[in-house]
Design a protein around this motif. Structure first.
Motif, short mmCIF file in Angstrom:
data_model
loop_
_atom_site.label_atom_id
_atom_site.label_comp_id
_atom_site.label_asym_id
_atom_site.label_seq_id
_atom_site.Cartn_x
_atom_site.Cartn_y
_atom_site.Cartn_z
N TRP A 124 5.08 -14.27 6.89
CA TRP A 124 5.59 -13.08 7.54
C TRP A 124 4.91 -11.84 6.93
N GLU A 125 5.07 -10.72 7.61
CA GLU A 125 4.55 -9.45 7.10
C GLU A 125 5.43 -8.34 7.66
N LEU A 126 5.73 -7.38 6.81
CA LEU A 126 6.56 -6.25 7.24
C LEU A 126 6.19 -5.02 6.43
N GLY A 127 6.48 -3.83 7.01
CA GLY A 127 6.16 -2.57 6.37
C GLY A 127 6.35 -1.42 7.33
N VAL A 128 5.42 -0.43 7.28
CA VAL A 128 5.50 0.72 8.17
C VAL A 128 4.09 1.00 8.71
N VAL A 129 4.06 1.58 9.95
CA VAL A 129 2.80 1.99 10.57
C VAL A 129 2.94 3.45 10.99
N CYS A 130 1.78 4.07 11.14
CA CYS A 130 1.80 5.45 11.57
C CYS A 130 2.05 5.54 13.09
N GLU A 131 2.32 6.72 13.54
CA GLU A 131 2.66 6.92 14.95
C GLU A 131 1.49 6.59 15.85
N GLU A 132 0.27 6.72 15.40
CA GLU A 132 -0.90 6.43 16.21
C GLU A 132 -0.93 4.96 16.62
N ILE A 133 -0.67 4.07 15.66
CA ILE A 133 -0.66 2.64 15.97
C ILE A 133 0.50 2.32 16.90
N ARG A 134 1.66 2.93 16.67
CA ARG A 134 2.82 2.68 17.54
C ARG A 134 2.49 3.07 18.98
N ASN A 135 1.86 4.22 19.15
CA ASN A 135 1.53 4.67 20.50
C ASN A 135 0.51 3.75 21.15
N ALA A 136 -0.45 3.23 20.34
CA ALA A 136 -1.45 2.30 20.88
C ALA A 136 -0.78 1.03 21.35
N LEU A 137 0.20 0.54 20.64
CA LEU A 137 0.93 -0.66 21.05
C LEU A 137 1.70 -0.40 22.34
N LEU A 159 -5.61 -1.56 12.92
CA LEU A 159 -6.27 -0.85 11.82
C LEU A 159 -5.45 -0.98 10.53
N LYS A 160 -6.05 -1.62 9.52
CA LYS A 160 -5.32 -1.83 8.26
C LYS A 160 -5.12 -0.52 7.51
N GLY A 161 -6.02 0.43 7.68
CA GLY A 161 -5.91 1.67 6.93
C GLY A 161 -4.75 2.52 7.35
N ASN A 162 -4.10 2.22 8.45
CA ASN A 162 -3.00 3.04 8.94
C ASN A 162 -1.65 2.35 8.80
N LEU A 163 -1.54 1.40 7.92
CA LEU A 163 -0.26 0.73 7.70
C LEU A 163 -0.09 0.39 6.21
N LEU A 164 1.20 0.22 5.84
CA LEU A 164 1.58 -0.22 4.49
C LEU A 164 2.46 -1.44 4.66
N SER A 165 2.14 -2.53 3.96
CA SER A 165 2.91 -3.75 4.22
C SER A 165 2.97 -4.65 2.99
N LEU A 166 3.96 -5.58 3.07
CA LEU A 166 4.09 -6.70 2.13
C LEU A 166 3.96 -7.97 2.95
N ARG A 167 3.06 -8.85 2.54
CA ARG A 167 2.80 -10.08 3.31
C ARG A 167 3.13 -11.28 2.45
N PHE A 168 3.73 -12.31 3.09
CA PHE A 168 4.01 -13.57 2.40
C PHE A 168 3.32 -14.69 3.16
N SER A 169 2.50 -15.48 2.44
CA SER A 169 1.79 -16.59 3.07
C SER A 169 1.40 -17.59 1.99
N GLN A 170 1.56 -18.87 2.31
CA GLN A 170 1.20 -19.95 1.40
C GLN A 170 1.89 -19.80 0.04
N GLY A 171 3.13 -19.32 0.09
CA GLY A 171 3.95 -19.23 -1.12
C GLY A 171 3.65 -18.06 -2.02
N GLU A 172 2.80 -17.11 -1.59
CA GLU A 172 2.44 -15.98 -2.42
C GLU A 172 2.60 -14.67 -1.67
#
Length: 374
Positions: free
Chosen positions: A268-281, A290-303
């Protein structure tokens, strides 16, 4: 035996040339006998074979002076008379024995001269030898005493050094134990302080709780939303760009906290995105996330991993993740809700509205936003 034989011979010769002074009557001359060495001198005995009814023995030296001898032993008128003296070196080597019969008015006399060589003499070196011998014995005894004393002192010093070394080692061991104990206690205290601080941070974040709803109009087509707070992927194939859903609520100031139930999901992955990405969605215009416009914590393969691939240290998988957005300090923090501890924090520089986002991964399991207010 040698000096004694020579002395006897000399006395015998001297006796042959003795001076006689018979005055009256008939009788033999007194007989002088060497009795032996005694008291540092030579004992002489004078014997008379004459018959005296009353006799007197008189000893004289070479100058004619009387010498006191041992008292006479007088028996009957037919008994022999005897007397003795000890002639010492330096008293004159000539001595005479005179027998006087007062009744018969007669006297006989025998003289003898003894050479100095026959007197027991002490060598002038003997005293020095004795002194040196005694001094040597004293020095040997003193040396032995000193050696024994030094050995005892050395032994005591060695024993004292051993005891000191033993005490130092014991003190070092005690110090090491105290240091270990102190470090352990200090570590425990720091851990408790850290735990308390984390819990305080968690409670401070939790006090800013808000309810989050998922925006049906702002999600990837492959995602399924249920009850406005649960989402999962409709396919178990990997989707590129990543499939996300953005929340309806956006925040541009102050602090806000929400919780996400990840359960036993493998990714899973969760965090926050800027309004630009939200509007694009919302406009379905986003082809690249765009990775540069988000902050997140990701969990995969136990790490765990943060935006940019940074790892999260010493964290075990958790079932509920708390997200705290601090627009005042420009910081996004993630908490393990069950342990009430901080997982990691991210700092950001961009401003404006930030929207929570969620990516359930492709394991086909639900990811849910926990309602904090009813």
């Amino acid at each position: 035996m040698g000096p004694l034989v020579q002395l006897t011979a000399v006395i015998f010769i001297l006796l042959l040339v003795s001076t006689h002074h018979p005055t009256a009557g008939i009788g033999h001359d007194p007989l002088l006998v060497l009795d032996g060495y005694e008291d540092g001198g030579i004992r002489l005995k004078c014997f008379s074979e004459r018959l005296f009814s009353e006799v007197q023995v008189l000893w004289t030296d070479g100058r004619g002076d009387n010498i006191t001898g041992t008292p006479l032993t007088t028996g009957t008128t037919t008994a022999n008379t005897s007397s003795s003296i000890i002639l010492k070196p330096g008293s004159g080597n000539s001595v005479s024995c005179k027998i006087i019969d007062k009744l018969l008015k007669t006297s006989t006399e025998t003289s003898v001269v003894i050479a100095d060589v026959f007197f027991p003499a002490t060598s002038p070196w003997l005293a020095a030898f004795v002194v040196i011998l005694l001094l040597g014995i004293f020095l040997v005894i003193a040396a032995i005493y000193k050696l024994r004393k030094n050995n005892k002192t050395t032994t005591r010093e060695k024993n004292a050094q051993k005891e000191i070394k033993k005490e130092i080692d014991q003190l070092n061991n005690e110090l090491a134990e105290e240091q270990d104990r102190f470090q352990k206690e200090n570590q425990d205290i720091l851990s408790k302080i850290e735990k308390v601080q984390n819990e305080l941070d968690f409670r401070r974040a939790h006090s800013r709780a808000v309810d989050i709803t998922l925006d049906e109009n702002c999600k990837h087509p492959s995602l399924i939303i249920k009850e406005k707070n649960r989402v999962k992927s409709s396919t178990q194939e990997e989707i590129l760009p990543k499939a996300v859903v953005v929340a309806t609520e956006g925040f541009s100031e102050k602090t806000h906290y929400w919780e996400v139930e990840v359960g036993g999901k493998s990714e899973w992955e969760l965090g926050v995105v800027c309004e630009e990405i939200r509007n694009a969605l919302r406009s379905n215009l986003m082809n690249i996330f765009l990775k540069g416009n988000l902050l997140s914590l990701r969990f995969s393969q136990g790490e765990y991993s943060l935006t940019g691939g940074k790892g999260v240290r010493n964290c075990k998988p958790c079932s509920v993740v708390g997200v705290f957005l601090d627009q005042e300090e420009y910081k996004l923090s993630f908490f393990d809700v069950e342990e009430k501890c901080l997982l990691e924090s991210l700092f950001f520089e961009f401003s404006g509205n930030l929207y929570p986002f969620f990516s359930p991964g492709s394991d086909g399991k639900w990811l849910g936003v926990r309602p904090l207010y009813t």
